[in-house]
Write an enzyme that holds these catalytic residues in place. Structure first.
Site, PDB file in Angstrom:
ATOM      1  N   HIS A   1      -6.282 -29.643   2.664  1.00  0.00           N
ATOM      2  CA  HIS A   1      -4.957 -29.570   2.037  1.00  0.00           C
ATOM      3  C   HIS A   1      -4.959 -28.645   0.817  1.00  0.00           C
ATOM      4  O   HIS A   1      -4.100 -27.771   0.673  1.00  0.00           O
ATOM      5  CB  HIS A   1      -4.527 -30.984   1.660  1.00  0.00           C
ATOM      6  CG  HIS A   1      -3.110 -31.129   1.223  1.00  0.00           C
ATOM      7  ND1 HIS A   1      -2.690 -30.840  -0.058  1.00  0.00           N
ATOM      8  CD2 HIS A   1      -2.012 -31.534   1.891  1.00  0.00           C
ATOM      9  CE1 HIS A   1      -1.387 -31.065  -0.157  1.00  0.00           C
ATOM     10  NE2 HIS A   1      -0.951 -31.495   1.016  1.00  0.00           N
TER      11      HIS A   1
ATOM     12  N   ASP B   1      -5.128 -30.663  -6.426  1.00  0.00           N
ATOM     13  CA  ASP B   1      -5.068 -31.014  -5.014  1.00  0.00           C
ATOM     14  C   ASP B   1      -6.429 -31.514  -4.562  1.00  0.00           C
ATOM     15  O   ASP B   1      -7.171 -32.093  -5.359  1.00  0.00           O
ATOM     16  CB  ASP B   1      -4.592 -29.790  -4.211  1.00  0.00           C
ATOM     17  CG  ASP B   1      -3.796 -30.191  -2.986  1.00  0.00           C
ATOM     18  OD1 ASP B   1      -4.420 -30.699  -2.045  1.00  0.00           O
ATOM     19  OD2 ASP B   1      -2.562 -30.028  -2.976  1.00  0.00           O
TER      20      ASP B   1
ATOM     21  N   SER C   1       4.537 -30.371   0.575  1.00  0.00           N
ATOM     22  CA  SER C   1       3.268 -29.827   0.091  1.00  0.00           C
ATOM     23  C   SER C   1       3.185 -28.339   0.335  1.00  0.00           C
ATOM     24  O   SER C   1       2.573 -27.620  -0.442  1.00  0.00           O
ATOM     25  CB  SER C   1       2.097 -30.456   0.855  1.00  0.00           C
ATOM     26  OG  SER C   1       1.679 -31.631   0.251  1.00  0.00           O
TER      27      SER C   1
END
Ligand code: NAG
Ligand code: NAG
Ligand code: NAG
Ligand code: NAG
Ligand code: NAG
Ligand code: NAG
Length: 766
Positions: free
Chosen positions: A221, A146, A549
């Site tokens: 994220h 990620d 996600s």
């Protein structure tokens, strides 16, 4: 703000850094990074493999020196291959060499966030039972590909964690504000970063004002996803003053191995990740000893690539062959059919569900009738105020215009209107009402549309057309309509009727329609988790976010718990356990709906087996297992030739003359895209429950079909652990149809092992 020149400087510095002694490579201007995939490793010595990669490249580019300069990565742990800067014609020549399975141009993937929904609320996904039995995932390593990690977040505290698992062989890299041992601990046991493929491919390059050239997460994220999968317990977390409580990841004792492959180039906007970098991270992760891989990354576009042209498909194939379970996002396309991504059968593809309607706001009209809307404002209750109706079908501009005609009209009042427009216009309308001195806004809008919070500090409440119509009738029935608004209550863990989120990408699988995708759904709306302190949307190190996600690391965390309980289960067995026990109805037993253009019941193309049920998956009874032979059968069925398959699996392979049917792959689902003549499909189940057990079949028949199972009872004992059976399906009507859905369940009185059936009949036109 960084000026263009400072950006350029940063890039130059970075290039120097990447090229060792400050050399800038002499690379042909028209070259770009290509992945040269060579299949399974032909021997175990990484040094010799790298040398062989250089030799192979040198035969095309002319010299070893130039080959060294062009080489970007050597893939040598999990599989064999390399990434290098090549011109089209060099790539073409390489692809013709013996031993080369594929040459794939590098490209960028996207993280699967959607930022349109930031409601409040705590997802209380607490599989308390298996948390306990699995020691909360202790000893299991989750590799996360990620945007990196914010290591100081409390979510990564190592309190109560034992030693780093002995099978860990990875590293914690030191660079730009990331230095071991400070930033790695017994929770974050490794952290690396991969950027070369991204730098070659991206039109905008990151600089030091927006990114860290290290595993540190500038975007947030990666931190969010990591803390959702395996965050430690953090008590007393509050978000914008609401929802005080304890936060934790799915497997609070599992360890994290961070592979930063996604890079932020703009303040807002999802980071991008290149195929070459992803493949390198997968190569290293396989070597490092991860047990589970979590990738909230998808290519975000159709057409899908064939499996051997897709880095995630290739890397995950080798990971799964090593027993590593790979969990990927289904993607956040609009809810149209056939947009699902990451569709190869060896990975677990995750859709997103809501846990809402979880922010009920009560609207009390002057006649004392109360309705529930949805909102997320934190302010005080608004006692009875005048309610005015603006009209139908207003865009934001329309609201502005209506209000500007008469500025005193709105002051101190609550505005109400109907719209068919989306979130952006509602946000703007809310701003307009606030600006004009209004105290609140009620919007009647299509309930299947995306509606995020229009304004977090202004009462902007969503109702559907049905409630909107009743509010309108009330307004028309009285001379001075009044309304009272109470701030939303935080949802407190009581199971509500769940829905598949509007943004979650849907099946059928556009490349192999007979392989059901997505496999499973998990909560992916309004997930509160840690973020980077650089995240402009974060608050106190936490943020609410939505996307596949967010659902992907939920499943990765649950998989870590299952792996801790059942270390010998194969990736396919774990996937089967998840799919066959998933809630086809919600946790509350209520049917699950799918958001989107119409409100309909969810079907397997929305959520695979259903919403993940962690406690059920820990004790599934039977599993549909697949080993290497099963995946070889799939590659044969897909039409890859013997030499390619032999390279990929490093096993001399001869596909049968008659191509095997993909339908016979031992998946925990049956999807027939073209039922015509009656069809008989094979499956095999392995008993993982009590040795002496008898299972009987129950069929929920898809409309317009006849389904039978043979045998319809399976008797297991201590020597008979695996049994084969067949399913015969025939169409009743000779006509072309859409898909109809049903299921096949094996039940022994304790377990119900359910797989979805999806059937479309196709007869040639007359
Ligand atoms: C919880 O956090 C709040 C605000 O951050 C603080 O005032 C309070 O003392 C904390 N409570 C505990 C038990 O730590
Ligand atoms: C609404 O309820 C309040 C308190 O219960 C009462 O005083 C009032 O008369 C009611 N109004 C109407 C229109 O029924
Ligand atoms: C503006 O709106 C108020 C309240 O609805 C009304 O009393 C007033 O007459 C309006 N003024 C004009 C100029 O329309
Ligand atoms: C909302 O307002 C902003 C700024 O005024 C404008 O740029 C944007 O286009 C508007 N969006 C919509 C959907 O009307
Ligand atoms: C196998 O397929 C690849 C790509 O489709 C092709 O390049 C290769 O020549 C084929 N090999 C044989 C032995 O047919
Ligand atoms: C298990 O069942 C098989 C087939 O019915 C039988 O041959 C075998 O003897 C059984 N084994 C035991 C241990 O009962």
């Amino acid at each position: 703000m960084s000026s263009p020149s400072s950006v350029l400087l940063a890039i130059l510095r970075l290039l120097c850094f990447l090229n060792g002694q400050g050399m800038i490579a002499k690379v042909a201007a028209n070259s770009r990074v290509h992945i040269v995939y060579l299949g399974e490793r032909q021997h175990d010595n990484p040094k010799l493999l790298t040398d062989s990669h250089h030799d192979l490249l040198a035969t095309i580019v002319g010299s070893k020196e130039l080959a060294s300069e062009l080489m970007v990565y050597s893939y040598r742990h999990g599989f064999s291959g390399f990434a290098a800067k090549l011109t089209e014609s060099q790539a073409q020549k390489l692809s013709e060499l013996p031993g080369v399975v594929r040459v794939i141009p590098n490209s960028l993937h996207k993280l699967q966030t959607t930022r349109s929904w930031d409601f409040l609320g705590l997802s209380s996904q607490s599989p308390s039972n298996i948390l306990h039995k699995s020691s909360m995932g202790d000893g299991v390593i989750i590799g996360v590909l990620d945007s990196g990690i914010w290591p100081e977040s409390e979510s990564f505290n190592e309190e109560g964690l034992g030693q780093v698992p002995s099978h860990w062989k990875g590293v914690c890299e030191s660079e730009d504000r990331f230095s071991p041992p400070i930033h790695c601990n017994r929770k974050i046991i490794g952290a690396r970063w991969f950027i070369k493929g991204f730098l070659d491919e991206s039109e905008i390059l990151p600089d030091r004002s927006t990114e860290f050239f290290s595993p540190r997460d500038a975007h947030g994220h990666g931190t969010h996803v990591s803390s959702t999968a395996a965050g430690s317990f953090v008590t007393n977390v509050s978000y914008k003053g609401l929802g005080h409580g304890t936060i934790k990841g799915g497997a609070p004792n599992a360890r994290l191995a961070i592979y930063k492959v996604c890079w932020k180039v703009q303040e807002l906007g999802d980071p991008s990740c290149s195929q070459a970098d992803i493949l390198k991270a997968l190569d290293e992760a396989i070597h490092d000893g991860v047990d589970v891989l979590s990738l909230s990354i998808a290519f975000s576009s159709i057409p899908l690539r064939p499996e051997v042209d897709d880095a995630i498909a290739i890397g995950s194939f080798h990971a799964v062959a090593m027993g590593i379970i790979v969990v990927c996002a289904a993607g956040n396309a609009v809810p149209l059919a056939e947009m699902v991504q990451n569709t190869v059968p060896w990975i677990i593809t995750v859709a997103a569900s809501t846990m809402d309607r979880s922010f009920p706001t009560s609207i009390t009209l002057g006649n004392n009738k109360t309705f529930l809307g949805q909102a997320m404002f934190t302010g005080p209750e608004i006692g009875f105020a005048s309610l005015i109706y603006l009209g139908l079908e207003l865009s934001a501009a329309g609201v502005y215009q209506s209000l500007s005609h008469n500025t005193t009209m709105v002051a101190g009042k609550v505005v109400f209107y109907f719209t068919t427009f989306g979130l952006g216009t509602v946000r703007n309308a809310s701003a307009a009402v606030k600006e004009a001195g209004g105290v609140g806004l009620i919007v009647a809008k299509n309930p299947s549309d995306d509606l995020g919070p229009c304004n977090e500090d202004f009462p902007c409440i969503e109702v559907d057309y049905e409630i909107g119509t009743r509010i309108l009738f009330y307004i028309q029935s009285t001379r001075s309509p009044l309304v009272k608004l109470r701030p939303p209550k935080t949802f407190i863990g009581k199971p509500l009727s769940a829905k598949v989120a509007y943004f979650s990408s849907r099946g059928p699988n556009s490349i192999t329609p007979a392989i059901l995708k997505p496999d499973i759904a998990a909560p992916g709306v309004n997930i509160l988790a840690a973020t980077s302190l650089r995240d402009p949307l974060g608050e106190g190190g936490y943020r609410m976010d939505s996307g596949t996600s967010m659902s992907t690391p939920h499943v990765a965390g649950i998989v870590a718990l299952l792996k801790a309980m059942h270390p010998n289960w194969s990736p396919a067995a774990i996937k089967s356990a998840l799919v066959t026990t998933a809630w086809g109805n919600g946790p509350s037993g209520l049917p699950i709906f799918a958001e989107g253009s119409s409100q309909k019941l969810a079907n397997p193309f929305d959520f695979g087996g259903g919403i993940v049920n962690p406690n059920g998956a820990a004790d599934p009874g039977l599993v549909y297992d697949i080993g290497k032979a099963g995946y070889i059968q799939y590659l044969c069925a897909m039409g890859y030739n013997n030499s390619d398959i032999t390279r990929v699996v490093k096993q001399n392979t001869k596909c049968p003359i008659k191509k095997p049917s993909i339908l016979d792959m031992n998946l925990p689902s049956i999807t027939i895209p073209n039922l015509n003549n009656p069809m008989t499909i094979k499956r095999c189940v392995t008993n993982v429950g009590a040795p002496e057990s008898i299972y009987r079949a129950t069929i929920e028949t898809p409309f317009g079909t006849i389904v039978s199972v043979n045998p319809n009872a399976l008797v297991f004992n201590s020597t008979v652990r695996k049994l084969d059976f067949t399913i015969t399906i025939s169409a009743i009507h000779r006509m072309n149809t859409g898909y109809f859905f049903g299921s096949l369940s094996w039940a022994d009185g304790v377990h119900v092992v359910r797989i979805p059936l999806s059937v479309r009949t196709v007869f040639a036109p007359l």
